[in-house]
Design an enzyme around this catalytic site. Structure first.
Site, mmCIF file in Angstrom:
data_model
loop_
_atom_site.group_PDB
_atom_site.id
_atom_site.type_symbol
_atom_site.label_atom_id
_atom_site.label_comp_id
_atom_site.label_asym_id
_atom_site.label_seq_id
_atom_site.Cartn_x
_atom_site.Cartn_y
_atom_site.Cartn_z
ATOM 1 N N SER A 41 -33.260 47.653 -0.925
ATOM 2 C CA SER A 41 -34.019 48.310 0.072
ATOM 3 C C SER A 41 -34.546 49.872 0.127
ATOM 4 O O SER A 41 -35.283 50.093 0.639
ATOM 5 C CB SER A 41 -32.946 48.296 1.470
ATOM 6 O OG SER A 41 -31.858 49.390 0.898
ATOM 7 N N LYS A 84 -30.140 54.696 2.904
ATOM 8 C CA LYS A 84 -31.267 54.845 3.655
ATOM 9 C C LYS A 84 -31.951 56.321 3.722
ATOM 10 O O LYS A 84 -31.148 57.078 3.480
ATOM 11 C CB LYS A 84 -31.138 54.305 4.976
ATOM 12 C CG LYS A 84 -30.406 52.840 5.020
ATOM 13 C CD LYS A 84 -31.442 51.765 4.615
ATOM 14 C CE LYS A 84 -30.546 50.547 4.884
ATOM 15 N NZ LYS A 84 -31.222 49.530 3.844
#
Length: 154
Positions: A41, A84
């Site tokens: 990710s 993230k």
């Protein structure tokens, strides 16, 4: 007498071990630690098996900034940590995935997205993330050695 000296030295040794264990625990819990990143990710910024140094002070003081890479508890699976980037802070207008319209990040929350938007489960899926789930802020990558780099703007 030698048995008493042996017990005394043993107790002294375990006392030092206990002190160092307490200092280590407090350091990793309140100051910073090492994290291994896994999953696609955050590619190309971070790759699987990268080892990162993180710090815990900035999230506790609520001094996070847009662009910071953070480690947080996953809102969809509390047993899992996620890595993230902060894209939106409280009051920011961001593009939501469901429904397909913009959304304002509520107070006490942040909007997190992976750098690899085509392969990232992030706020576009589960919405704004409470700031209380943020565990640490990434400072730098230390492994692999040929890719050591700072990941913050001090």
């Amino acid at each position: 007498m030698t048995f008493i000296r042996f017990v005394g030295k043993t107790c002294g040794f375990f006392g030092y071990v206990l002190q160092y264990a307490c200092v280590t625990h407090c350091t990793f819990e309140y100051i910073g630690d090492f994290v291994m990143c896994s999953g696609p990710s955050m590619e190309p910024t971070l790759e699987s098996n990268n080892i990162l140094i993180t710090e815990h002070i900035t999230p506790r003081l609520q001094r996070l900034r847009r662009g910071d890479i953070v480690i947080a508890k996953s809102p969809s699976n509390p047993r899992q940590n996620i890595c993230k980037r902060i894209v939106g802070l409280p009051g920011d207008r961001v593009k939501a995935h469901f429904p397909r319209r913009s959304q304002i990040v509520p107070k006490g929350h942040v909007w997190l997205e992976g750098d690899n938007s085509s392969n990232s489960a992030d706020s576009r899926i589960y919405g704004p993330v409470p700031q209380g789930l943020i565990r640490s802020r990434v400072i730098c990558r230390v492994w692999p050695l040929d890719k050591i780099t700072s990941l913050t703007d001090f």
